[in-house]
Design a protein around this motif. Structure first.
Motif, short mmCIF file in Angstrom:
data_model
loop_
_atom_site.label_atom_id
_atom_site.label_comp_id
_atom_site.label_asym_id
_atom_site.label_seq_id
_atom_site.Cartn_x
_atom_site.Cartn_y
_atom_site.Cartn_z
N GLY A 1 61.11 66.74 49.77
CA GLY A 1 61.95 65.91 50.62
C GLY A 1 61.69 64.42 50.42
N GLY A 2 60.89 64.09 49.43
CA GLY A 2 60.63 62.68 49.12
C GLY A 2 59.53 62.08 49.97
N ASP A 3 58.79 62.91 50.71
CA ASP A 3 57.73 62.40 51.57
C ASP A 3 56.38 62.81 51.00
N LEU A 4 55.60 61.87 50.52
CA LEU A 4 54.33 62.19 49.90
C LEU A 4 53.16 61.79 50.79
N GLY A 5 53.40 61.65 52.06
CA GLY A 5 52.31 61.31 52.98
C GLY A 5 52.15 59.80 53.14
N LYS A 6 51.33 59.44 54.17
CA LYS A 6 51.12 58.02 54.43
C LYS A 6 49.82 57.55 53.81
N ILE B 1 51.50 53.02 55.64
CA ILE B 1 52.93 53.19 55.39
C ILE B 1 53.09 54.32 54.36
N PRO B 2 54.28 54.93 54.28
CA PRO B 2 54.47 56.04 53.34
C PRO B 2 54.07 55.65 51.92
N ALA B 3 53.31 56.57 51.27
CA ALA B 3 52.78 56.28 49.94
C ALA B 3 53.89 55.98 48.95
N ILE B 4 54.96 56.75 49.05
CA ILE B 4 56.04 56.60 48.06
C ILE B 4 56.68 55.22 48.21
N GLN B 5 56.77 54.77 49.47
CA GLN B 5 57.35 53.45 49.72
C GLN B 5 56.47 52.36 49.12
N LEU B 6 55.16 52.53 49.28
CA LEU B 6 54.19 51.59 48.74
C LEU B 6 54.37 51.47 47.22
N ALA C 1 50.69 60.37 44.98
CA ALA C 1 52.05 59.90 44.81
C ALA C 1 52.20 59.16 43.49
N TYR C 2 51.23 58.30 43.15
CA TYR C 2 51.30 57.56 41.89
C TYR C 2 51.34 58.52 40.72
N LEU C 3 50.40 59.45 40.74
CA LEU C 3 50.32 60.36 39.60
C LEU C 3 51.61 61.15 39.46
N LEU C 4 52.17 61.59 40.60
CA LEU C 4 53.41 62.36 40.50
C LEU C 4 54.56 61.48 40.00
N VAL C 5 54.62 60.25 40.49
CA VAL C 5 55.68 59.35 40.01
C VAL C 5 55.57 59.15 38.50
N ILE C 6 54.33 58.93 38.04
CA ILE C 6 54.10 58.72 36.61
C ILE C 6 54.49 59.97 35.82
#
Lengths: 324, 307, 321
Positions: A73-78, A84-89, A291-296
Motif C-alpha cells: 500500500g506504499g507504507d513502509l513505516g515511520k 515521518i513516513p520513511a518513504i516520504q523521507l 525503505a531505501y533498499l527496497l526503493v533501490i
C-alpha cells in the motif's frame, strides 16, 4: 515477444519479493533501536512503551507480514529518528540524488566519448597514452579519496568552489534544481565530477575499443574511398556505430551510478538518498534502511527490465534465444 | 592402472610443458616496463604489509608509545622522543608512517583473505555447476546473474546493514560480493574443458567427478582465474576502504587505510592534509599496481588477443 | 604516343611489421588507357588488392608506398599529399569493394551514404545530390529507386547492395574505377548481370576499370588486358586473348589448367602444388620456382622481362604456340 516480457516481469517480481524478505529479516535482527531512541535513564516501562509504539514487541514474522501488507500500500513505516513516513523521507531526498547522477552521466559521456575516440584514433600518440593512463587511474582510485582530493584542491587550497552541501536551488518551469542557480551549480560541480570519474574511465575504454575496432572495418575504408573527409568518417560513420554498445552499457550502469552516489554524497555532504542511508545505518533507523533498499531494488529491477526488453526489441537474435 | 593412466593423460604427466608455459608468460609479462614497475609496486606493498611490525618506527596501538602532546605534527617534524615523523602525526600523536604500514597490513589482509575464500567457494560452485549442467547449472547461473546485476558497493551495503560491524562481517560481505565473478569465470572455462576428449577418457576410466574436476579440468581453468583473482583483489581492497571510510567497515580498533583517511577528513579542511593524503597514496599504490599487473596478465593470457 | 590515363611504374608497397618487411607489392608496372578494362589476377596474398589500395592512397599503416610512381593524368599519386588525394578519391578515382554487406555502413540509410559522396566533391546542394543519386540508381537498373534510398543496407539483397555500390562509384563520373573482387560474394547469375552492367557502363562513359579478381573466368568475360600477379610481382601481362590463349608463364598456365572446363570433362583437374610463399623478406629470384615443374638453378636469379607487348618474367617460358 509478449511472453518474453511477461516472463521477465515475473522474474523481476520474484527478485523483489526475495530481496524484501532478505532485507527485512536481516535488518530487523540487527541491534536494538530502543537502545538508541530511549535515554539511558529510562525505566523498563518506558522502553516497553516505545517498543510497542514501534511495533517491536510482536514476533518478527508477524512484523514482516504487516510490513509486506503496508509496503504494497506504499507504507513502509515511520522513521524512528524523524518520525515521518520513511518513504516520504526518501522521496524528499530523491531529486537531489537524481540531479547528481544525471549531471555526472552527462559529464562522463560528454568527456568520455571524445577522449576515448581520440585515444582510439591515434592509439600511439602521447595524448592517447595519457588518456589511457588517466582511465586506469579512474578505475583504480577509490571514489571517496578522489572526492577528498577535489575538496582539498578546489575548496581548501584554491578556495574557488564550496566543499560540500547542496547550495540554493533555482526554479525553472516549475522544476526545482541546482542547475537553475549559479551558486547551486557551483555546489553541484565537484560532487558530479567525482561521481562521474569511474564512469568516465569506463566510457573512455568503450569508446576507444569501439573506435579501434570500427576503424578497421571495410565500410570505414570505403567511406574514405568515397573521398569523405576524415572528420565526417569519424563523426558520422564511426560514431553512430560505437554509440550502440555504449548506450547499452550505460543503460545498465545508470542503476549502479545511483548506488555509487552513496559514497559521493557522504564525502560532499550532499543531501540525497545515499547520505540518508548511511546516517540511517549509523542510527539503526530500520524503516528508512528497509525503505531505501527496497526503493533501490525497485529502481534496479526496473532499469534491468527496460534495458532487457529494449535490447530484445533491437536485436532479433536475443529474442530468439529468450524463447528457446 | 598407472601405465594406462599415463597413456591417457599426457597432460598429468607433463609438468615440463606447463613450466615452459609459465616461462613464456613471464617473458611476455616482462615486455612491458609499466607492468614490471607495477609488479615491483605489488611486491613492495606486500612486503611493507607483512613486515609492518618490523618496519614501523612505532606501534601505533601501543598506548604507552603515544605522545598526545606531539599530535598533528607536520611531516618531517621531530618528536619529543627525538625521532623524525617523516609523514607527520595524527590527532592522537600517532606516527602516520607507522599507522599507514599497519593500516596497509589490515587492508591487504582483508582483501586477500576475502579473495581466497571467495575464490575457493566460487571455484567449487562454478566447477560443479558446469559438471552437473542442466537445471542445477541454470539455477546457479541465474543467481550469479541477478547478483552481478547489482553493483558491489550496494550489495556490501545491504549485507553490512544486515550483518552489523566487525572484521569477520566485512570479510564475509566481500566474499559474498565476489564469489559470483569466480563462479562465472570457472564455469565458462570448465564447460569448454568438459567437452574435450581427455575428460571423456577420464570418465571412461570411471574416475569420480571430484577427481575429474579438480585434477583434470581445474588446471586448465587457472589462467582466467588468475586474471580475475588479481583484479578482484584490487576491487576488494578498494571496496573495503570505501566501506571503512563510510564508517560501516573495519572497526575503530583495527583501522584500515580507509578509516585513516576518514579520520583525517576534518583536519583536511583546516589545511592539515597529511593525515588523509598519505594513507590515500598508499591505498592508490596498492590498488593501481595490482590492477596494472592484472591488466597485463589479461592481455597475455587471453587467447583472443594473442599476437 | 599520348600519355595513358594511368601508368604505374615499379610500384613497391611494403608493410613494415615488427617481424620484418612484408613486400606485398614489389616492382609492379602497367598502364591503362581511357575506357579500357584491366584484369588484375592472382591468388589471395599475391598483392593484387594492395596494388589497388596503393592507387587509391588507402594503404593502412604499417604499410606504405616504398618506391615507384603512380602517374594518373600526369600527376604522381604516390607523392600526392593526403588532402589532394582525398579530393581525387570518389571523384576521379572511384572504387567498388568485395563484399557489399561490409562496405555499406549498416547504421546509415542508403540516401545518406550516396548523397555524402556527391556533396564531398561537387560542392552540390543536398537536393542536387539526391537527384544525382536517383539517376545513378536508375542507371544501374535498380527498381523503385526512391524507396531504396530510404532503406538501410540490411534491407537490400546482396546483388542490390552491390548495384548501389556501383551506382555510388558512377555518381561523380570518375575516370577510373578500381573494383576489388566486386562479384566474389554474389551468386553466379547475379555475378553475370553485374559484369554485364559494369562493362556496358564503362563503355558508355569512357571510364577505365581495374578489375581485381582471383577468377580467370570473370576476367575472360570482361577484360581487355590482363596482368597476372604472383608474390607481389606481375609475372605476365598482355592483351586478354593473348594471355588466356597462349600463356607463357608456367604460373598462368597452371592457373588456367585449374579452371574447371567442359572441354576437358573426365580428365583430372590440374592443380598447382604447394602454397604461396611468405612475402616476409623474400629471397631473390623467381618466387614461383619452389612450385614450378620447369624450375632450374637459373631461377635463383631474377628473371629479366621478356616478350614485348605480351610481357612475362620467366627463365623457362612456355613455347609461344
Amino acid at each position: 515477444m509478449t511472453v518474453f516480457v511477461i516472463r521477465r516481469l515475473m522474474q523481476s517480481i520474484l527478485v523483489l519479493f526475495a530481496m524484501s524478505a532478505i532485507v527485512f529479516f536481516g535488518v530487523y535482527v540487527v541491534g536494538d533501536p530502543v537502545e538508541i531512541l530511549v535515554s539511558h535513564e529510562a525505566d523498563e516501562a518506558e522502553r516497553a512503551r516505545v517498543a510497542a509504539a514501534l511495533g517491536l514487541d510482536r514476533p518478527v514474522w508477524v512484523q514482516y507480514f504487516a510490513f509486506l501488507e503496508n509496503a504494497l500500500g506504499g507504507d513502509l513505516g515511520k522513521s524512528f529518528v524523524f518520525g515521518i513516513p520513511a518513504i516520504q523521507l526518501i522521496l524528499q531526498r530523491m531529486p537531489a540524488t537524481f540531479e547528481l547522477v544525471i549531471v555526472s552521466f552527462v559529464i562522463a559521456v560528454g568527456l568520455g566519448i571524445p577522449l576515448g575516440m581520440y585515444a582510439g584514433y591515434r592509439p600511439n600518440s602521447a595524448g592517447a597514452k595519457t588518456i589511457m593512463a588517466g582511465s586506469i587511474l579512474g578505475f583504480s582510485l577509490p571514489t571517496f579519496w578522489v572526492g577528498l582530493m577535489l575538496i582539498m584542491i578546489f575548496a581548501v587550497e584554491m578556495q574557488i568552489l564550496p566543499a560540500g552541501g547542496r547550495g540554493p536551488v533555482g526554479s525553472f518551469l516549475g522544476m526545482q534544481s541546482s542547475l537553475f542557480s549559479w551558486t547551486g551549480l557551483g555546489h553541484l560541480f565537484l560532487p558530479a565530477l567525482n561521481l562521474a570519474l569511474f564512469k568516465l574511465a569506463l566510457v573512455i575504454r568503450l569508446a576507444r575499443a569501439g573506435m579501434r575496432e570500427t576503424l578497421l572495418l571495410d565500410y570505414v575504408k570505403y567511406a574514405r574511398a568515397k573521398g569523405l573527409a576524415m572528420r565526417r568518417v569519424v563523426f558520422v560513420h564511426v560514431l553512430k556505430n560505437i554509440m550502440i554498445p555504449i548506450v547499452t552499457v550505460l543503460g545498465l550502469e545508470l542503476g549502479s551510478q545511483i548506488a555509487f552516489s552513496v559514497v559521493t554524497e557522504t564525502v560532499f555532504a550532499w543531501p540525497g538518498m545515499g547520505k540518508l542511508i548511511i546516517e540511517s545505518i549509523d542510527k539503526l533507523d530500520r524503516p528508512v534502511i528497509v525503505a531505501y533498499l527496497l526503493v533501490i531494488v525497485v529502481i534496479f529491477v526496473l532499469i534491468n527490465l527496460v534495458v532487457d526488453v529494449l535490447y530484445s526489441v533491437l536485436d532479433p537474435r536475443v529474442r530468439l534465444a529468450a524463447k528457446a | 592402472m598407472s601405465a594406462a593412466h599415463e597413456a591417457v593423460f599426457p597432460a598429468e604427466a607433463a609438468p615440463a610443458r606447463a613450466e615452459a608455459n609459465w616461462r613464456r608468460v613471464w617473458r611476455e609479462f616482462a615486455e612491458s616496463r609499466i607492468a614490471l614497475a607495477a609488479l615491483a609496486g605489488v611486491i613492495l606493498v606486500v612486503l611493507a604489509a607483512v613486515l609492518a611490525p618490523l618496519l614501523a618506527p612505532q606501534n601505533p596501538y601501543d598506548l604507552r608509545q603515544l605522545d598526545i602532546l606531539g599530535n598533528l605534527l607536520v611531516p618531517g617534524a621531530k618528536s619529543s622522543a627525538g625521532y623524525t615523523h617523516w609523514l607527520g602525526t595524527d590527532d592522537q600523536g600517532r606516527d602516520m608512517l607507522s599507522g599507514i604500514l599497519y593500516g596497509l597490513r589490515i587492508s591487504l589482509g582483508v582483501g586477500v583473505a576475502s579473495g581466497v575464500i571467495a575464490l575457493a567457494a566460487g571455484m567449487t560452485i562454478g566447477l560443479f555447476a558446469a559438471y552437473a549442467g542442466g537445471r542445477v547449472d541454470a539455477f546457479v547461473m541465474r543467481i550469479v546473474d541477478v547478483q552481478l546485476s547489482f553493483p558491489a558497493v550496494l550489495v556490501a551495503l545491504i549485507l553490512l546493514a544486515v550483518l552489523g560491524r566487525g572484521a569477520e562481517k566485512i570479510v564475509l560481505a566481500l566474499v559474498i560480493v565476489q564469489w559470483a565473478y569466480y563462479a562465472r569465470t570457472v564455469r565458462a572455462s570448465a564447460l569448454v574443458e568438459l567437452n574435450k576428449e581427455y575428460v571423456a577418457a577420464a570418465r571412461c576410466l570411471a574416475f569420480g567427478p571430484a577427481r575429474i574436476l579438480f585434477r583434470h579440468v581445474l588446471p586448465n581453468c587457472l589462467p582466467p582465474l588468475l586474471v580475475v583473482g588479481t583484479i578482484q583483489t584490487a576491487h576488494a581492497i578498494a571496496l573495503e576502504a570505501t566501506l571503512s571510510y563510510l564508517g560501516i567497515g573495519m572497526p575503530l580498533t583495527e583501522p584500515s587505510l580507509g578509516r585513516l583517511i576518514a579520520n583525517g577528513y576534518q583536519y583536511m579542511l583546516s589545511g592539515k592534509y597529511w593525515i588523509s593524503v598519505f594513507p590515500g597514496v598508499a591505498l592508490l599504490l596498492a590498488i593501481a599496481s595490482i590492477n596494472l599487473v592484472g591488466d597485463q596478465l589479461r592481455d597475455i593470457l587471453n587467447p583472443r588477443l594473442r599476437r | 604516343m599520348t600519355e595513358p590515363l594511368l601508368r604505374v611504374e615499379e610500384l613497391r608497397t611494403h608493410f613494415f611489421t615488427r617481424a620484418g618487411v612484408v613486400k606485398a607489392v614489389d616492382g609492379v608496372s602497367f598502364a591503362l588507357e581511357r575506357g579500357r578494362i584491366l584484369g588484375l589476377v592472382g591468388e589471395s596474398g599475391s598483392g593484387k588488392s594492395v596494388t589497388g589500395f596503393s592507387i587509391l592512397g588507402l594503404v593502412d599503416p604499417p604499410g606504405r608506398i616504398a618506391g615507384g610512381r603512380i602517374l594518373f593524368k600526369g600527376r604522381d599519386l604516390a607523392a600526392l599529399p593526403e588532402r589532394e588525394m582525398r579530393k581525387l578519391r570518389g571523384a576521379e578515382i572511384a572504387t567498388i569493394f568485395q563484399d557489399p554487406a561490409m562496405t555499406l555502413n549498416p547504421v546509415l540509410r542508403i540516401d545518406t551514404q550516396m548523397i555524402e559522396a556527391v556533396v564531398a566533391h561537387a560542392g552540390a546542394g543536398e537536393e542536387t545530390a539526391r537527384g544525382r543519386a536517383l539517376a545513378a540508381l536508375r542507371k544501374v537498373g535498380i527498381p523503385a529507386p526512391e524507396e531504396r534510398l530510404r532503406a538501410y543496407p540490411h534491407q537490400l539483397s546482396g546483388g542490390m547492395r552491390q548495384r548501389v555500390a556501383i551506382a555510388i562509384a558512377l555518381m561523380n563520373e570518375p575516370d577510373l574505377i578500381v573494383a576489388d573482387e566486386p562479384t566474389t560474394a554474389l551468386d553466379v547469375t547475379i555475378q553475370g548481370q553485374i559484369l554485364y552492367e559494369v562493362q556496358r557502363l564503362c563503355r558508355e562513359t569512357g571510364t577505365a576499370l581495374i578489375w581485381i579478381t582471383h577468377d580467370l573466368a570473370v576476367v575472360a568475360a570482361i577484360a581487355d588486358e590482363i596482368a597476372v600477379m604472383y608474390a607481389g610481382r606481375i609475372v605476365e601481362y598482355g592483351a586478354a586473348a593473348e594471355v588466356l590463349d597462349r600463356p607463357r608463364h608456367p604460373y598462368t598456365a597452371g592457373l588456367l589448367a585449374s579452371v574447371p572446363s567442359r572441354n576437358r570433362k573426365g580428365a583430372p583437374l590440374a592443380q598447382i602444388p604447394g602454397m604461396t610463399p611468405s612475402l616476409l623478406d623474400p629471397p631473390p629470384g623467381c618466387l614461383f620456382r619452389t612450385r614450378c615443374a620447369r624450375a632450374s638453378a637459373a631461377c635463383a636469379a631474377d628473371p629479366p622481362p621478356a616478350g614485348g607487348a605480351h610481357a612475362f618474367r620467366c627463365h623457362h617460358p612456355l613455347e609461344a604456340a
